[in-house]
Write a protein that holds these residues in place. Structure first.
Motif, mmCIF file in Angstrom:
data_model
loop_
_atom_site.group_PDB
_atom_site.id
_atom_site.type_symbol
_atom_site.label_atom_id
_atom_site.label_comp_id
_atom_site.label_asym_id
_atom_site.label_seq_id
_atom_site.Cartn_x
_atom_site.Cartn_y
_atom_site.Cartn_z
ATOM 1 N N GLU A 176 1.118 -1.416 0.183
ATOM 2 C CA GLU A 176 0.065 0.035 -0.037
ATOM 3 C C GLU A 176 0.817 1.131 -0.016
ATOM 4 N N THR A 177 0.532 2.235 -0.763
ATOM 5 C CA THR A 177 1.296 3.599 -0.707
ATOM 6 C C THR A 177 0.372 4.444 -0.531
ATOM 7 N N VAL A 178 0.648 5.309 0.428
ATOM 8 C CA VAL A 178 -0.244 6.491 0.950
ATOM 9 C C VAL A 178 0.421 7.789 0.382
ATOM 10 N N LEU A 179 -0.369 8.361 -0.396
ATOM 11 C CA LEU A 179 0.247 9.617 -1.104
ATOM 12 C C LEU A 179 -0.315 10.850 -0.430
ATOM 13 N N LEU A 180 0.565 11.829 0.080
ATOM 14 C CA LEU A 180 0.305 12.970 0.659
ATOM 15 C C LEU A 180 0.343 14.103 -0.405
ATOM 16 N N SER A 181 -0.521 15.118 0.141
ATOM 17 C CA SER A 181 -0.753 16.378 -0.640
ATOM 18 C C SER A 181 -1.221 17.608 0.112
ATOM 19 N N ALA A 182 -1.066 18.679 -0.345
ATOM 20 C CA ALA A 182 -1.563 19.929 0.302
ATOM 21 C C ALA A 182 -2.680 20.201 -0.529
ATOM 22 N N ARG A 183 -3.867 20.598 -0.219
ATOM 23 C CA ARG A 183 -5.147 21.204 -0.664
ATOM 24 C C ARG A 183 -5.713 21.937 0.113
#
Length: 109
Positions: A26-33
């Motif tokens: 599993e890959t947890v992808l982070l972003s700023a929104r």
């Protein structure tokens, strides 16, 4: 530190998986929104002979800047290998905000 070739090819001497043990990557992808830290998770079973790093990079997609193996855990029927990636290369993907981030009360003096 092990240096990986672009695309997540396995370094010499590495083992892609333990024979007989099923693994999910599993890959947890982070972003700023909109000023909030957000995430989404993508996952798939690790294929026979596939290196976990290559699987995680494939899940993250082109354009992820940082990909890091963070942990593993037992799950029914096998293990889950968790990676974190940032920034999320898919700006249109559905994400969830990271809620209840702890605030650091300690002060450096």
């Amino acid at each position: 530190m092990t240096v990986m070739e672009p695309g997540g090819d396995a370094p010499l001497g590495s083992v892609a998986m333990i024979p007989g043990v099923r693994a999910l990557v599993e890959t947890v992808l982070l972003s700023a929104r909109d000023g909030e830290l957000c995430f989404r998770t993508v996952a798939r079973p690790l294929g026979g002979g596939q290196h976990p790093d290559a699987c995680a990079r494939s899940l993250a997609g082109p354009g992820v800047g940082l990909l890091h193996s963070t942990s593993w855990r037992f799950a029914e029927g096998g293990i889950v290998l968790t990676y974190v990636g940032l920034p999320d290369p898919d700006e249109a993907a559905q994400v969830q905000p990271v809620l209840d981030l702890p605030r650091c009360a300690a002060r450096i003096r």
